[in-house]
Write an enzyme that holds these catalytic residues in place. Sequence first.
Site, short mmCIF file in Angstrom:
data_model
loop_
_atom_site.label_atom_id
_atom_site.label_comp_id
_atom_site.label_asym_id
_atom_site.label_seq_id
_atom_site.Cartn_x
_atom_site.Cartn_y
_atom_site.Cartn_z
N SER A 1 -7.94 1.97 12.24
CA SER A 1 -8.41 3.36 12.14
C SER A 1 -9.08 3.71 13.45
CB SER A 1 -9.44 3.48 11.01
OG SER A 1 -10.13 4.72 11.10
N THR B 1 -2.75 -1.67 19.50
CA THR B 1 -3.13 -0.74 18.43
C THR B 1 -2.89 0.66 18.95
OG1 THR B 1 -4.75 -2.25 17.47
CG2 THR B 1 -5.03 0.09 16.99
N ALA C 1 -14.67 -3.43 9.88
CA ALA C 1 -13.47 -4.09 9.34
C ALA C 1 -12.22 -3.63 10.10
CB ALA C 1 -13.33 -3.77 7.86
N LYS C 2 -12.15 -2.34 10.41
CA LYS C 2 -10.97 -1.81 11.12
C LYS C 2 -10.96 -2.30 12.57
CE LYS C 2 -8.90 0.61 7.86
NZ LYS C 2 -7.62 0.13 7.30
N GLY D 1 0.85 -1.20 0.00
CA GLY D 1 0.00 0.00 0.00
C GLY D 1 0.88 1.24 0.00
N ALA D 2 2.12 1.05 -0.45
CA ALA D 2 3.14 2.11 -0.34
C ALA D 2 3.07 3.15 -1.45
CB ALA D 2 4.53 1.47 -0.32
N ASN E 1 -2.45 -7.28 -5.70
CA ASN E 1 -3.74 -7.00 -5.06
C ASN E 1 -3.78 -7.73 -3.71
OD1 ASN E 1 -6.36 -6.72 -4.23
ND2 ASN E 1 -7.24 -7.16 -6.23
N TYR F 1 -16.73 -0.18 7.18
CA TYR F 1 -15.30 0.16 7.31
C TYR F 1 -14.89 0.11 8.78
CZ TYR F 1 -11.15 3.28 7.20
OH TYR F 1 -9.90 3.84 7.35
N1 NAD Z 1 -6.23 9.10 5.72
C1 NAD Z 1 -6.93 8.94 6.83
O1 NAD Z 1 -7.53 9.88 7.36
C2 NAD Z 1 -7.01 7.59 7.48
C3 NAD Z 1 -7.61 7.51 8.73
C4 NAD Z 1 -7.68 6.27 9.37
C5 NAD Z 1 -7.16 5.16 8.76
N2 NAD Z 1 -6.58 5.27 7.53
C6 NAD Z 1 -6.04 4.03 6.94
O2 NAD Z 1 -4.68 4.24 6.61
C7 NAD Z 1 -4.33 3.41 5.51
C8 NAD Z 1 -3.67 4.25 4.44
O3 NAD Z 1 -4.62 5.21 4.01
P1 NAD Z 1 -4.21 6.49 3.15
O4 NAD Z 1 -5.01 7.60 3.67
O5 NAD Z 1 -2.73 6.61 3.06
O6 NAD Z 1 -4.84 6.07 1.75
P2 NAD Z 1 -4.31 6.25 0.25
O7 NAD Z 1 -5.50 6.02 -0.59
O8 NAD Z 1 -3.54 7.51 0.10
O9 NAD Z 1 -3.30 5.01 0.08
C9 NAD Z 1 -3.76 3.69 0.09
C10 NAD Z 1 -2.87 2.86 -0.83
O10 NAD Z 1 -3.31 1.49 -0.75
C11 NAD Z 1 -3.31 0.96 -2.07
N3 NAD Z 1 -4.27 -0.14 -2.15
C12 NAD Z 1 -5.62 -0.06 -2.06
N4 NAD Z 1 -6.16 -1.26 -2.22
C13 NAD Z 1 -5.14 -2.12 -2.42
C14 NAD Z 1 -5.06 -3.51 -2.66
N5 NAD Z 1 -6.17 -4.27 -2.72
N6 NAD Z 1 -3.83 -4.09 -2.81
C15 NAD Z 1 -2.72 -3.34 -2.75
N7 NAD Z 1 -2.71 -2.01 -2.54
C16 NAD Z 1 -3.92 -1.41 -2.39
C17 NAD Z 1 -3.73 2.12 -2.95
O11 NAD Z 1 -3.37 1.89 -4.32
C18 NAD Z 1 -2.96 3.27 -2.30
O12 NAD Z 1 -1.66 3.40 -2.85
C19 NAD Z 1 -5.64 2.72 5.07
O13 NAD Z 1 -5.71 1.45 5.66
C20 NAD Z 1 -6.70 3.63 5.64
O14 NAD Z 1 -7.92 2.93 5.86
C21 NAD Z 1 -6.49 6.44 6.88
#
Ligand code: NAD
Length: 258
Positions: free
Chosen positions: A140, A247, A156-157, A14-15, A62, A153
Amino acid sequence: MASSTETRTALVVGAGSGIGRATALELAQSGVRVVVADLNAEAAATVAGEHENVVALGESFNATVPDDCDRMVAAAVAEAGHLDSVVSTVGWTAITKFLDETPDYWRRIVDVNLMSAIYLSAAAARAMKERGGTVVLTSSEAGTVGTSGEAVYSAAKAGVIGLVKSLAREWARYGIRVNAVAPGITSTPLLVEQGITGGDDAQGDSGAVLQSILRGVPLRRLGEPAEIATAIAFLAGDGASYITGQTLCVGGGLTMGS
Ligand SMILES: NC(=O)c1ccc[n+]([C@@H]2O[C@H](COP(=O)([O-])OP(=O)(O)OC[C@H]3O[C@@H](n4cnc5c(N)ncnc54)[C@H](O)[C@@H]3O)[C@@H](O)[C@H]2O)c1
Protein backbone atom coordinates in the site's frame (compact mmCIF):
# COMPACT_ATOMS: atom_id res chain seq x y z
CA MET A 1 6.68 -20.68 -16.68
CA ALA A 2 4.21 -21.96 -19.25
CA SER A 3 5.68 -22.79 -22.67
CA SER A 4 4.46 -20.75 -25.63
CA THR A 5 1.76 -23.33 -26.39
CA GLU A 6 0.67 -23.94 -22.80
CA THR A 7 -2.14 -21.94 -21.17
CA ARG A 8 -0.83 -19.68 -18.41
CA THR A 9 -2.35 -20.27 -15.00
CA ALA A 10 -2.68 -18.13 -11.88
CA LEU A 11 -4.02 -18.39 -8.35
CA VAL A 12 -5.53 -15.15 -7.04
CA VAL A 13 -6.12 -15.09 -3.28
CA GLY A 14 -8.44 -12.42 -1.90
CA ALA A 15 -10.30 -12.54 -5.21
CA GLY A 16 -13.78 -12.28 -3.74
CA SER A 17 -13.85 -8.48 -3.73
CA GLY A 18 -12.30 -5.23 -4.92
CA ILE A 19 -8.80 -5.36 -6.38
CA GLY A 20 -8.58 -9.18 -6.20
CA ARG A 21 -11.80 -9.62 -8.14
CA ALA A 22 -10.65 -7.13 -10.77
CA THR A 23 -7.31 -8.93 -11.03
CA ALA A 24 -8.93 -12.31 -11.56
CA LEU A 25 -11.10 -10.88 -14.31
CA GLU A 26 -8.21 -8.96 -15.93
CA LEU A 27 -6.05 -12.10 -16.06
CA ALA A 28 -8.97 -14.21 -17.31
CA GLN A 29 -9.71 -11.66 -20.03
CA SER A 30 -6.13 -11.97 -21.25
CA GLY A 31 -6.46 -15.76 -21.60
CA VAL A 32 -4.97 -16.88 -18.29
CA ARG A 33 -6.70 -19.79 -16.56
CA VAL A 34 -7.44 -18.34 -13.12
CA VAL A 35 -8.16 -20.15 -9.87
CA VAL A 36 -9.69 -17.90 -7.20
CA ALA A 37 -9.74 -18.30 -3.43
CA ASP A 38 -10.97 -16.15 -0.56
CA LEU A 39 -11.98 -16.30 3.08
CA ASN A 40 -15.44 -15.62 1.67
CA ALA A 41 -16.00 -18.73 -0.48
CA GLU A 42 -19.35 -17.48 -1.73
CA ALA A 43 -17.82 -14.25 -3.03
CA ALA A 44 -15.07 -16.21 -4.80
CA ALA A 45 -17.69 -18.45 -6.41
CA THR A 46 -19.58 -15.38 -7.63
CA VAL A 47 -16.42 -14.03 -9.29
CA ALA A 48 -15.85 -17.42 -10.92
CA GLY A 49 -19.31 -17.08 -12.43
CA GLU A 50 -18.29 -13.84 -14.13
CA HIS A 51 -15.79 -15.35 -16.60
CA GLU A 52 -15.37 -18.78 -18.16
CA ASN A 53 -11.60 -18.75 -17.49
CA VAL A 54 -12.12 -18.39 -13.74
CA VAL A 55 -12.74 -21.28 -11.38
CA ALA A 56 -13.27 -21.10 -7.60
CA LEU A 57 -11.91 -23.65 -5.15
CA GLY A 58 -15.32 -24.10 -3.51
CA GLU A 59 -14.36 -23.68 0.14
CA SER A 60 -13.22 -20.92 2.46
CA PHE A 61 -9.45 -20.43 2.79
CA ASN A 62 -7.85 -18.25 5.46
CA ALA A 63 -4.53 -16.86 4.22
CA THR A 64 -3.42 -16.12 7.79
CA VAL A 65 -3.22 -19.89 8.40
CA PRO A 66 -0.11 -21.55 6.90
CA ASP A 67 -1.86 -24.88 6.36
CA ASP A 68 -4.68 -23.16 4.44
CA CYS A 69 -2.08 -21.51 2.17
CA ASP A 70 -0.48 -24.88 1.42
CA ARG A 71 -3.90 -26.46 0.77
CA MET A 72 -4.94 -23.54 -1.44
CA VAL A 73 -1.87 -23.80 -3.63
CA ALA A 74 -2.12 -27.62 -3.82
CA ALA A 75 -5.78 -27.37 -4.80
CA ALA A 76 -4.96 -24.76 -7.46
CA VAL A 77 -2.24 -26.98 -8.93
CA ALA A 78 -4.66 -29.90 -8.96
CA GLU A 79 -7.25 -27.74 -10.69
CA ALA A 80 -5.00 -26.02 -13.24
CA GLY A 81 -2.28 -28.65 -13.75
CA HIS A 82 0.53 -26.24 -12.82
CA LEU A 83 0.88 -22.67 -11.51
CA ASP A 84 2.69 -19.84 -13.28
CA SER A 85 1.62 -17.04 -10.93
CA VAL A 86 0.36 -16.60 -7.40
CA VAL A 87 -1.21 -13.25 -6.56
CA SER A 88 -2.32 -12.10 -3.13
CA THR A 89 -4.62 -9.15 -2.67
CA VAL A 90 -5.54 -10.19 0.87
CA GLY A 91 -5.69 -7.27 3.28
CA TRP A 92 -7.78 -5.36 5.77
CA THR A 93 -7.55 -2.10 7.68
CA ALA A 94 -9.58 0.35 9.74
CA ILE A 95 -8.83 3.95 10.67
CA THR A 96 -8.27 4.12 14.41
CA LYS A 97 -5.97 5.89 16.85
CA PHE A 98 -2.85 3.91 17.71
CA LEU A 99 -3.16 4.51 21.46
CA ASP A 100 -6.77 3.28 21.44
CA GLU A 101 -5.82 -0.01 19.80
CA THR A 102 -5.06 -3.32 21.54
CA PRO A 103 -2.31 -5.91 21.06
CA ASP A 104 -4.95 -8.31 19.66
CA TYR A 105 -5.89 -5.73 17.04
CA TRP A 106 -2.22 -5.16 16.11
CA ARG A 107 -1.71 -8.93 15.78
CA ARG A 108 -4.78 -9.20 13.53
CA ILE A 109 -3.55 -6.38 11.29
CA VAL A 110 -0.08 -7.92 10.96
CA ASP A 111 -1.54 -11.38 10.34
CA VAL A 112 -3.89 -10.25 7.57
CA ASN A 113 -1.54 -7.82 5.84
CA LEU A 114 1.94 -9.35 6.29
CA MET A 115 1.84 -12.92 7.61
CA SER A 116 -0.64 -13.93 4.89
CA ALA A 117 1.85 -12.68 2.27
CA ILE A 118 4.67 -14.64 3.93
CA TYR A 119 2.67 -17.88 4.14
CA LEU A 120 1.35 -17.58 0.59
CA SER A 121 4.78 -16.78 -0.83
CA ALA A 122 6.25 -19.86 0.82
CA ALA A 123 3.47 -22.10 -0.47
CA ALA A 124 3.79 -20.57 -3.95
CA ALA A 125 7.56 -21.03 -4.18
CA ARG A 126 7.37 -24.66 -3.07
CA ALA A 127 4.96 -25.27 -5.95
CA MET A 128 6.88 -23.20 -8.53
CA LYS A 129 10.58 -23.74 -7.79
CA GLU A 130 11.00 -26.51 -10.36
CA ARG A 131 9.70 -24.54 -13.36
CA GLY A 132 9.76 -20.89 -12.21
CA GLY A 133 6.91 -18.43 -11.96
CA THR A 134 5.81 -15.12 -10.49
CA VAL A 135 4.52 -13.94 -7.15
CA VAL A 136 2.71 -10.61 -6.85
CA LEU A 137 1.80 -9.29 -3.40
CA THR A 138 -0.17 -6.25 -2.34
CA SER A 139 1.44 -3.51 -0.30
CA SER A 140 0.00 0.00 0.00
CA GLU A 141 1.21 3.55 -0.42
CA ALA A 142 0.65 3.67 3.36
CA GLY A 143 3.61 1.31 3.55
CA THR A 144 5.86 3.82 1.80
CA VAL A 145 4.88 7.08 3.55
CA GLY A 146 2.79 6.04 6.58
CA THR A 147 -0.75 7.08 7.43
CA SER A 148 -2.17 8.65 10.54
CA GLY A 149 -4.78 6.17 11.85
CA GLU A 150 -3.16 3.16 10.20
CA ALA A 151 0.19 2.83 11.99
CA VAL A 152 0.40 -0.95 12.24
CA TYR A 153 -1.20 -1.45 8.80
CA SER A 154 1.48 0.87 7.36
CA ALA A 155 4.18 -1.12 9.17
CA ALA A 156 2.78 -4.41 7.85
CA LYS A 157 2.57 -3.06 4.29
CA ALA A 158 6.15 -1.75 4.58
CA GLY A 159 7.02 -5.31 5.59
CA VAL A 160 5.59 -6.55 2.28
CA ILE A 161 7.99 -4.21 0.44
CA GLY A 162 10.95 -5.68 2.34
CA LEU A 163 9.64 -9.18 1.76
CA VAL A 164 9.50 -8.88 -2.03
CA LYS A 165 13.01 -7.37 -2.16
CA SER A 166 14.46 -10.26 -0.15
CA LEU A 167 12.51 -13.10 -1.76
CA ALA A 168 13.34 -11.72 -5.22
CA ARG A 169 17.04 -12.09 -4.39
CA GLU A 170 16.60 -15.52 -2.83
CA TRP A 171 14.37 -17.04 -5.50
CA ALA A 172 15.89 -15.62 -8.69
CA ARG A 173 17.86 -18.91 -8.88
CA TYR A 174 14.53 -20.74 -9.25
CA GLY A 175 13.29 -18.43 -11.98
CA ILE A 176 10.72 -16.96 -9.61
CA ARG A 177 10.14 -13.21 -9.83
CA VAL A 178 8.59 -11.53 -6.77
CA ASN A 179 7.01 -8.07 -6.93
CA ALA A 180 4.27 -6.05 -5.28
CA VAL A 181 1.82 -3.31 -6.11
CA ALA A 182 1.19 -0.45 -3.70
CA PRO A 183 -2.30 0.86 -4.43
CA GLY A 184 -3.24 4.40 -3.49
CA ILE A 185 -6.82 5.19 -2.51
CA THR A 186 -8.88 2.78 -4.56
CA SER A 187 -12.65 2.58 -4.84
CA THR A 188 -13.42 -0.83 -3.31
CA PRO A 189 -15.76 -2.19 -0.61
CA LEU A 190 -12.88 -1.67 1.86
CA LEU A 191 -13.26 2.11 1.46
CA VAL A 192 -16.99 1.83 2.07
CA GLU A 193 -16.28 -0.20 5.24
CA GLN A 194 -13.92 2.57 6.38
CA GLY A 195 -16.64 5.17 5.80
CA ILE A 196 -14.52 7.04 3.24
CA THR A 197 -16.91 6.38 0.36
CA GLY A 198 -20.49 5.24 0.07
CA GLY A 199 -22.04 7.78 2.45
CA ASP A 200 -25.59 8.87 1.58
CA ASP A 201 -24.76 12.52 2.19
CA ALA A 202 -22.00 13.82 -0.10
CA GLN A 203 -21.57 16.81 2.25
CA GLY A 204 -21.35 14.55 5.30
CA ASP A 205 -18.28 13.20 7.08
CA SER A 206 -17.35 10.64 4.48
CA GLY A 207 -17.58 13.27 1.74
CA ALA A 208 -15.35 15.67 3.68
CA VAL A 209 -12.79 12.97 4.42
CA LEU A 210 -12.78 11.89 0.79
CA GLN A 211 -12.30 15.43 -0.48
CA SER A 212 -9.39 16.03 1.87
CA ILE A 213 -7.76 12.76 0.76
CA LEU A 214 -8.21 13.64 -2.90
CA ARG A 215 -6.46 16.99 -2.41
CA GLY A 216 -3.28 14.96 -1.90
CA VAL A 217 -3.73 12.99 -5.13
CA PRO A 218 -2.32 14.79 -8.20
CA LEU A 219 -4.82 13.02 -10.49
CA ARG A 220 -7.61 14.22 -8.09
CA ARG A 221 -9.65 11.03 -8.11
CA LEU A 222 -9.84 7.59 -6.56
CA GLY A 223 -8.27 4.66 -8.37
CA GLU A 224 -10.49 2.00 -9.86
CA PRO A 225 -9.83 -1.67 -8.99
CA ALA A 226 -9.24 -2.40 -12.68
CA GLU A 227 -6.40 0.16 -12.72
CA ILE A 228 -4.58 -1.74 -9.95
CA ALA A 229 -5.41 -5.05 -11.64
CA THR A 230 -3.66 -4.09 -14.88
CA ALA A 231 -0.47 -3.35 -12.92
CA ILE A 232 -0.71 -6.71 -11.11
CA ALA A 233 -1.31 -8.55 -14.39
CA PHE A 234 1.72 -6.78 -15.90
CA LEU A 235 3.99 -7.79 -13.00
CA ALA A 236 2.67 -11.36 -13.13
CA GLY A 237 3.21 -11.74 -16.86
CA ASP A 238 6.09 -12.03 -19.31
CA GLY A 239 6.01 -8.30 -20.07
CA ALA A 240 7.77 -7.83 -16.72
CA SER A 241 10.34 -10.57 -17.35
CA TYR A 242 13.26 -8.36 -16.19
CA ILE A 243 11.49 -6.89 -13.16
CA THR A 244 11.86 -8.42 -9.71
CA GLY A 245 11.98 -7.15 -6.13
CA GLN A 246 9.98 -4.04 -7.02
CA THR A 247 6.92 -2.38 -5.54
CA LEU A 248 4.94 -0.47 -8.14
CA CYS A 249 2.91 2.43 -6.73
CA VAL A 250 -0.45 2.81 -8.45
CA GLY A 251 -2.00 5.78 -6.76
CA GLY A 252 -2.54 8.69 -9.13
CA GLY A 253 0.75 10.24 -8.03
CA LEU A 254 -0.08 10.21 -4.27
CA THR A 255 3.50 9.13 -3.57
CA MET A 256 6.49 9.41 -5.85
CA GLY A 257 9.71 7.47 -5.35
CA SER A 258 13.18 8.35 -6.59
N1 NAD B 1 -8.77 -0.01 -1.46
C1 NAD B 1 -7.72 0.75 -1.19
O1 NAD B 1 -7.80 1.99 -1.17
C2 NAD B 1 -6.38 0.12 -0.92
C3 NAD B 1 -5.28 0.97 -0.82
C4 NAD B 1 -4.02 0.42 -0.59
C5 NAD B 1 -3.89 -0.95 -0.46
N2 NAD B 1 -4.99 -1.75 -0.56
C6 NAD B 1 -4.76 -3.19 -0.42
O2 NAD B 1 -5.28 -3.85 -1.56
C7 NAD B 1 -5.69 -5.17 -1.20
C8 NAD B 1 -7.11 -5.39 -1.67
O3 NAD B 1 -7.94 -4.45 -0.99
P1 NAD B 1 -9.43 -4.14 -1.46
O4 NAD B 1 -9.60 -2.69 -1.31
O5 NAD B 1 -9.72 -4.80 -2.76
O6 NAD B 1 -10.23 -4.84 -0.26
P2 NAD B 1 -11.57 -5.70 -0.25
O7 NAD B 1 -11.98 -5.72 1.17
O8 NAD B 1 -12.52 -5.22 -1.28
O9 NAD B 1 -11.06 -7.17 -0.67
C9 NAD B 1 -10.22 -7.91 0.16
C10 NAD B 1 -10.53 -9.39 -0.03
O10 NAD B 1 -9.60 -10.14 0.79
C11 NAD B 1 -10.32 -11.18 1.43
N3 NAD B 1 -9.63 -11.57 2.65
C12 NAD B 1 -9.47 -10.82 3.78
N4 NAD B 1 -8.82 -11.52 4.70
C13 NAD B 1 -8.56 -12.73 4.15
C14 NAD B 1 -7.92 -13.90 4.62
N5 NAD B 1 -7.40 -13.95 5.86
N6 NAD B 1 -7.81 -14.97 3.79
C15 NAD B 1 -8.33 -14.93 2.55
N7 NAD B 1 -8.97 -13.86 2.04
C16 NAD B 1 -9.09 -12.77 2.85
C17 NAD B 1 -11.68 -10.57 1.73
O11 NAD B 1 -12.66 -11.58 1.98
C18 NAD B 1 -11.93 -9.77 0.45
O12 NAD B 1 -12.58 -10.57 -0.52
C19 NAD B 1 -5.49 -5.27 0.32
O13 NAD B 1 -4.25 -5.87 0.59
C20 NAD B 1 -5.48 -3.82 0.76
O14 NAD B 1 -4.76 -3.64 1.97
C21 NAD B 1 -6.21 -1.26 -0.79
